[in-house]
Enzyme design. Structure first.
Site: not given
Lengths: 483, 491
Positions: B78, B158, B182
Site C-alpha cells: 500500500k 481505503s 480500510s
C-alpha cells in the site's frame, strides 16, 4: 529600583510571574536520536523525525524525563506519576510537524517553591506553578537573503523544560534574583547549562500592575528576554508603561510584547484577539508518561547539595550570610570555595575568594572557570597566611605574582625570599637597630607622642622588606619602648 | 499445474522449495498479469524491475538452501508505507514525487523475510475513503462485476489497490492499513480475506499517518492462512513506535486448522442495523450456522454503544488528521505552490495539494478541536470511545470472538455513493466499533450476492488474540468454500 511605581495618581505595585525555558542537558533531542549540541552548521543535526517527515514518530528520551524529575525535586515540587504529552497546533516554517509536542493539562512536575536571596540579605519564598517538558522549534533566519527566509532545524526537537512561577514576584530585583536562583539550581543539578547568551535558558516575563492589595491587573507577556539584566529592564519599563496607560485613562490589553534591549522598552507583538487557537489535544503517537515511585526515589538519592543547603552549611562554618550567598549563587564558585577552604580557615578562604580573586576576575572580565589561579593554589596561599609564613600584606604581593605567572604561592615565597621572619632574636635585633638609629624619636615617643609607634613599625618593615611578622614586631616594639 | 498467479502463498512456498518453479518465474507471471490488468489501476508506482532483481536473489538463496521464510512471494505494498528510494505518495498530489530516505518498519521486516514488492498500491488519498475514488492517481477498479451490468465497481477503500491486486491475481498478498475499516471493507468488496490486527500489534513507524490512535497495518490474501503467514512477518514490537506493544508474535499459521469446538462466538444484536442489505443479513445467519456446525457455541451479546461509533469516529479521526496533515506545508518536501508570501504559499500548496475529502476532514477536525467546541465534540467523543471499548470488554466476558457482517452492502458502482458523504461513511458502520476499541478484526469471504458479488463476514477478537481469529476465520473459510473468481479472470 523598587516594586512601587510612583504614578501621578498614587503608588502602584508590580506583579510579576516568570516562565523560564531551560534546555535539558542531553546529548540527544526530546523525541529523536539527533544531537542536541549547540553551534553546528545549519541543518546538520536534523533527523527525519525533527524534520516532520511523513510517517515519522516521536519516542521519548528517558534522559530528559530523568532530568525533568531531577529539576522538579530541586525546585521542591510535586512529581506527577502520570503526565501527558499534547500537541500545540500552529503553522510556522520552523515548526516542521505543524505542532509542538508539549505538556498542557498534565505536566510532569506540579506545585513547589524555592527561596530567593535578595540584595539586602533577606530571603523570600516564591511559588512554582509547574514544570513541563516540550520540544523546541527550529529557527527562522530572515537576514540571509533579501527576499527569502531560511530555516535552520538544528534546534527543532531540542528538549526544553518550561518552569512557570506563581505571580509571587513584586520587584525587578526579585525577578532577577528568581532567575539567578533557578539558574543556580539547574546548574547544581546538571540538568541545564543555564547559558542565557546561547539561548539554553530563555525567559518570558508576565507583568501587571495594581494598587496595593487590589486584585491582579491585566497582564502582558514579554517574550524571549535573554539576560538577568534584561529581565529587570523589561519589568521596569513594562510596569511603567502600564501605569502611564492607566493613568492616561486607558486600559491594559492582554497581549504578547517583545523587549528591545537597544531601547530598553517593550513593543506589542500580538494581541489576545490575534492569539492562536492552539487546539491542544493529547498526542496519539505517545502514551501517557507514567513514572514509578522507585524511579523518583532513586533520583532523590543522587541529588547534590543544593544552593540553600550549601549556604546554610557555609554559614555554620563561620561565613557571613552575605559571603555564603555570594559563594553559593553559582555551583562553580561553591566548588571553588570548598576546594580552596579544604584544610584551611573557611572565613579566610572566603575573604580571599570574594575580595581578591572574584575582584580580579571581574576587573579582567574573566569567568571563574578561566581563572589563572586555581582553587588549590588559592588554598595554598591562604594556608601560608594562616600559619604565619607570610603576612596578609605580602600575601597580596604573592597573589599578584600568582595571577601573572600561574605559579604556586609557596614557590613564589621561596623564590623571592618572602618568608615572614618569626625568629624573636632576628626581630629583636632589628627593633634595637631602628630604636638606636632614631634615639630622638624614641625620646619624643616616651614623652607622650604615641603616634610615633607607627613610624617605628614602618621603619622596621622597610628594613626587613615587609617580611617581619607584624604581630611579633608590635609586641617587641611595645615592650622595648616601655623599657 | 495451476497457473502460478492462482496459487496461494502457502502452495507457492512449497513449490519454490520443491523447485517446481523459480521465484523469477513466479514474479514474472505476476508482472505479466499486472501488465494485462493495468486498467484496474492497482499500482501508483510499479516496481517490476526491482521485483525481478529480488526474485533472482531469492532464487540464489533457494539454490543455496538458504531461503528466507517467505522468499520470492510477490506482494503489493500500500502506498502509505514509506519505502526507501521508491516514491511514496499516500495517493495525494501533495506527496507526488516524494521519495523517502527511510523504510517503514513493516515493509522492512517483510523485505527481510524475502517478500517482493511488485509496486506501491493505490488507495484513497491519505487513506481517507471507502471506495478508492479519492486518490489523486485515479480510481481503482474492482475486478468483480455485477451480473449483466458492465459498470465499473469500486474495490472499497481505503486499501482498494491492495485488495483489487490480490483479487485480480496480480499479487499473492498485500499490505493494507485500517483506520476505520480500510482493510476489512475492501476485502469484503473484492472477495478476499484480510486482517486488521490489534492496535499496537504492527509498527506504524514509516506509515504515513491519517489518525494515529486508530491506524494499524494489516494484510490481505486470498486465504486466511496466507494472511497468517504475512501477519507473522509484519507484526512485532518496534521501539520506534511508542504505541506498539511488546508481546511475542506467535506462529499464526499454526492456529489455522485448529478445532473451534467450544469456542464461544458472540452475535451482537446491535449490528442488525436498518438499511443493511437483506442478503448480507441472511449471510450473517448462514455464517452463524457454519460456526455452530463446526462446534462453536453461539451466544447473543450486546454492544450498546455501537450506534454512537460512527459519529465518534468522525470526530476523533478528523481531529487527529487535521494535526497529522499540518506537516504538508510545502516548506520541506512534496508539493509547493509558491505564493507572494508565506500565508499564500501555505494556502496555495494545501489548496492544490489536497483533494476534497482530505480537505473536508481537515476542516471537520480543526473545527472539533477549536476553542468553544472542544468539549462538546472532541472530549465527548473520547468519553464515548471509552464506553465503546468497555462494551467489547463486557461482551468478552460471554464470548471469545464476535461474528458480524463486514459491510452493509456489496461493492457499488463508481459514482454511485458520492453525492452524500454520510452515505459513504455508513460503509464502515460495522468495522468502526472494533477500530475505536483497538480490537483485532478479520474479514472472510463467505458468499455471493444474487447479482454475483462477493459478500464477507467479520470476526472481531480480544486484544492480541489474533490466533483465535485465525482459528475461527479458517473454520469459517472451510465451511464457506468460497471459490468464485472475479469476472476479469473468469472471462
Amino acid at each position: 529600583m523598587s516594586g512601587i511605581i510612583k504614578g501621578a495618581t498614587g503608588d502602584w505595585e508590580m506583579v510579576i510571574g516568570l516562565e523560564i525555558h531551560a534546555q535539558v542537558l542531553s546529548e540527544t533531542k526530546l523525541f529523536s536520536g539527533a544531537s542536541a549540541a549547540f553551534g553546528a552548521a545549519p541543518n546538520a543535526q536534523v533527523s527525519p523525525v525533527d524534520a516532520g517527515m511523513p510517517g515519522m514518530l516521536p519516542v521519548i528520551n528517558s534522559v530528559c524525563v530523568e532530568k525533568a524529575v531531577r529539576t522538579g525535586l530541586g525546585l521542591n515540587s510535586v512529581i506527577n506519576l502520570e503526565s501527558v504529552f499534547e500537541r500545540k497546533n500552529y503553522f510556522y516554517p520552523d515548526l516542521p510537524q505543524g505542532y509542538q509536542i508539549s505538556q498542557y493539562e498534565k505536566p510532569i512536575v506540579g506545585n513547589g517553591e524555592i527561596e530567593i536571596d535578595l540584595p539586602d540579605g533577606t530571603v523570600k519564598t516564591i511559588g512554582i506553578e509547574r514544570l513541563h517538558l516540550e520540544q523546541d522549534a527550529g529557527k527562522s533566519l530572515h537576514d540571509q537573503h533579501p527576499q527569502k527566509s531560511f530555516v535552520d532545524l538544528n534546534r527543532s526537537g531540542n528538549p526544553l523544560m518550561e518552569i512557570v512561577s506563581k505571580p509571587d514576584l513584586r520587584t525587578p530585583e526579585e525577578a532577577a534574583a528568581y532567575v539567578t536562583k533557578v539558574r543556580a539550581i539547574v546548574r547544581y543539578l546538571d540538568t541545564c547549562d543555564g547559558n542565557m547568551d546561547e539561548g539554553s535558558m530563555r525567559c518570558d516575563v508576565n507583568v501587571s500592575v495594581r494598587r496595593a492589595g487590589a486584585p491582579f491587573g491585566t497582564r502582558c507577556e514579554i517574550k524571549n528576554v535573554n539576560s538577568v539584566r534584561f529581565v529587570q529592564m523589561a519589568v521596569e519599563s513594562e510596569a511603567r508603561r502600564q501605569v502611564d496607560v492607566i493613568e492616561a485613562g486607558g486600559t491594559i490589553v492582554q497581549e504578547t510584547r517583545l523587549f528591545d534591549p537597544k531601547t530598553g522598552t517593550t513593543r506589542s507583538m500580538r494581541s489576545k484577539e490575534d492569539a492562536h487557537d492552539y487546539r491542544y489535544f493529547p498526542d496519539p503517537d505517545l502514551l501517557p508518561l507514567t513514572l514509578e515511585p522507585d524511579f523518583i526515589e532513586a533520583i532523590k538519592k543522587t541529588l547534590p547539595e543544593l544552593p540553600d543547603a550549601k549556604k546554610k552549611r557555609f554559614i555554620a562554618m563561620g561565613l557571613s550570610p552575605y559571603d555564603a550567598s555570594v559563594l553559593t549563587s553559582e555551583r562553580e564558585r561553591a566548588e571553588f570555595f570548598e576546594k580552596a577552604a579544604n584544610g584551611n580557615d573557611p572565613k579566610l578562604a572566603a575573604n580571599w575568594l570574594t575580595n581578591e580573586l572574584l575582584g580580579a576576575l571581574n576587573k579582567a572580565e574573566k569567568d571563574l572557570s578561566d581563572s589563572p589561579v586555581r582553587a588549590e593554589q588559592l588554598g595554598g596561599l591562604v594556608a601560608l597566611i594562616a600559619d604565619n609564613t607570610i603576612s596578609g600584606k605580602i600575601a597580596k604581593e604573592v597573589f599578584a605574582e600568582m595571577w601573572e605567572s600561574g605559579k604556586d604561592a609557596a614557590a613564589i615565597v621561596e623564590e623571592k625570599g618572602l618568608k615572614q621572619v618569626t625568629d624573636t632574636g632576628a626581630i629583636e635585633k632589628l627593633v634595637d637597630e631602628v630604636l638606636a638609629e632614631n634615639a630622638d624619636k624614641v625620646a619624643e615617643y616616651r614623652s607622650g607622642k604615641d603616634k610615633l609607634f607607627g613610624f617605628f613599625v614602618g621603619q622596621i618593615m622597610k628594613k626587613s622588606g615587609g617580611k617581619m611578622n607584624p604581630a611579633m614586631v608590635n609586641d617587641l616594639l611595645t615592650s622595648k619602648l616601655k623599657g | 499445474m495451476t497457473k502460478l498467479t492462482h496459487l496461494t502463498i502457502k502452495a507457492a512456498l512449497e513449490g519454490l522449495k520443491k523447485k517446481e518453479f523459480t521465484a523469477s518465474e513466479l514474479v514474472g507471471a505476476h508482472i505479466a498479469a499486472s501488465e494485462s490488468a493495468r486498467h484496474l489501476n492497482c499500482y501508483i508506482t510499479e516496481t517490476f524491475d526491482s521485483a525481478r532483481a529480488q526474485a533472482k536473489e531469492a532464487d540464489a538463496r533457494y539454490a543455496a538452501g538458504k531461503a528466507l521464510p517467505l522468499d520470492g512471494i510477490p506482494i503489493a505494498m500500500k502506498d502509505l508505507f514509506c519505502t526507501e528510494g521508491v516514491q511514496t505518495t499516500a495517493a495525494s498530489n501533495i506527496l507526488r514525487g516524494f521519495v523517502p530516505p527511510y523504510e517503514s518498519t513493516v515493509s522492512g521486516k517483510m523485505k527481510a523475510d524475502g517478500l517482493i514488492s511488485m509496486g506501491k498500491a493505490n488507495l484513497d488519498e491519505f487513506a481517507m475513503g471507502s471506495s478508492n475514488t479519492t486518490s489523486a492517481f485515479g480510481n481503482v477498479i474492482n475486478p468483480w462485476k455485477r451480473k449483466g451490468d458492465n459498470r465499473d465497481l469500486v474495490p472499497g477503500g481505503s486499501s482498494g489497490g491492495s485488495a483489487a491486486a490480490v483479487a485480480a491475481r496480480i499479487a499473492m498478498g498485500a499490505t493494507g492499513t485500517d483506520t476505520g475499516g480500510s482493510i476489512r471493507q475492501p476485502a469484503a468488496f473484492c472477495g478476499i480475506a484480510g486482517i486488521k490486527p490489534t492496535y499496537g500489534r504492527c509498527s506504524r513507524f514509516g506509515v504515513v499517518a491519517f489518525a494515529s490512535s486508530l491506524d494499524q497495518p494489516g494484510s490481505f490474501a486470498r486465504t486466511v492462512e496466507d494472511n497468517a503467514l504475512l501477519l507473522r512477518s509484519m507484526a512485532g514490537y518496534d521501539p520506534k513506535d511508542s504505541t506498539s506493544v511488546n508481546v511475542p508474535v506467535p506462529d499464526y499459521a499454526a492456529a489455522c486448522g485448529g478445532s473451534i469446538k467450544g469456542l464461544r462466538v458472540g452475535v451482537p444484536k446491535e449490528y442488525r442495523v436498518e438499511g443493511t442489505n437483506a442478503e448480507i443479513l441472511a449471510l450473517w445467519d448462514k455464517g452463524v450456522e457454519m460456526l455452530k456446525d463446526a462446534g462453536a457455541e453461539i451466544v447473543e451479546v450486546s454492544l450498546p454503544h455501537t450506534k454512537y461509533a460512527l459519529e465518534t469516529y468522525y470526530v476523533i479521526a478528523p481531529a487527529e488528521c487535521s494535526s497529522n496533515l499540518a506537516r504538508y506545508d510545502g516548506v520541506r518536501f512534496g508539493q509547493r505552490s509558491a505564493g507572494e508570501n508565506l500565508i499564500e504559499t501555505y494556502e496555495n500548496t494545501r489548496a492544490e495539494g489536497f483533494g476534497r475529502e482530505v480537505k473536508r476532514r481537515i476542516l471537520i477536525g480543526t473545527y472539533v478541536l477549536s476553542a468553544g467546541y472542544y468539549d462538546a465534540y472532541y472530549n465527548q467523543a473520547r468519553r464515548v470511545r471509552k464506553l465503546i471499548w468497555q462494551d467489547f470488554i463486557d461482551a468478552y466476558q460471554k464470548c471469545d470472538v464476535l461474528l458480524t457482517p463486514t459491510a452493509p452492502t456489496p461493492a457499488f458502482a463508481i459514482g454511485e455513493n458520492t453525492q452524500d458523504p454520510v452515505t459513504m461513511y455508513l460503509n464502515d458502520i460495522f468495522t468502526i466499533p472494533a477500530s475505536m476499541a483497538g480490537m483485532p478484526g478479520m474479514g472472510v469471504p463467505v458468499g455471493l450476492s444474487a447479482d454475483g458479488l462477493p459478500l464477507g463476514l467479520q470476526l472481531i477478537g480480544k486484544p492480541f488474540e489474533e490466533e483465535t481469529l485465525f482459528k475461527a476465520g479458517h473454520a469459517l473459510e472451510l465451511a464457506a468454500k468460497f471459490d468464485a473468481l472475479p469476472q476479469l479472470l473468469a472471462a
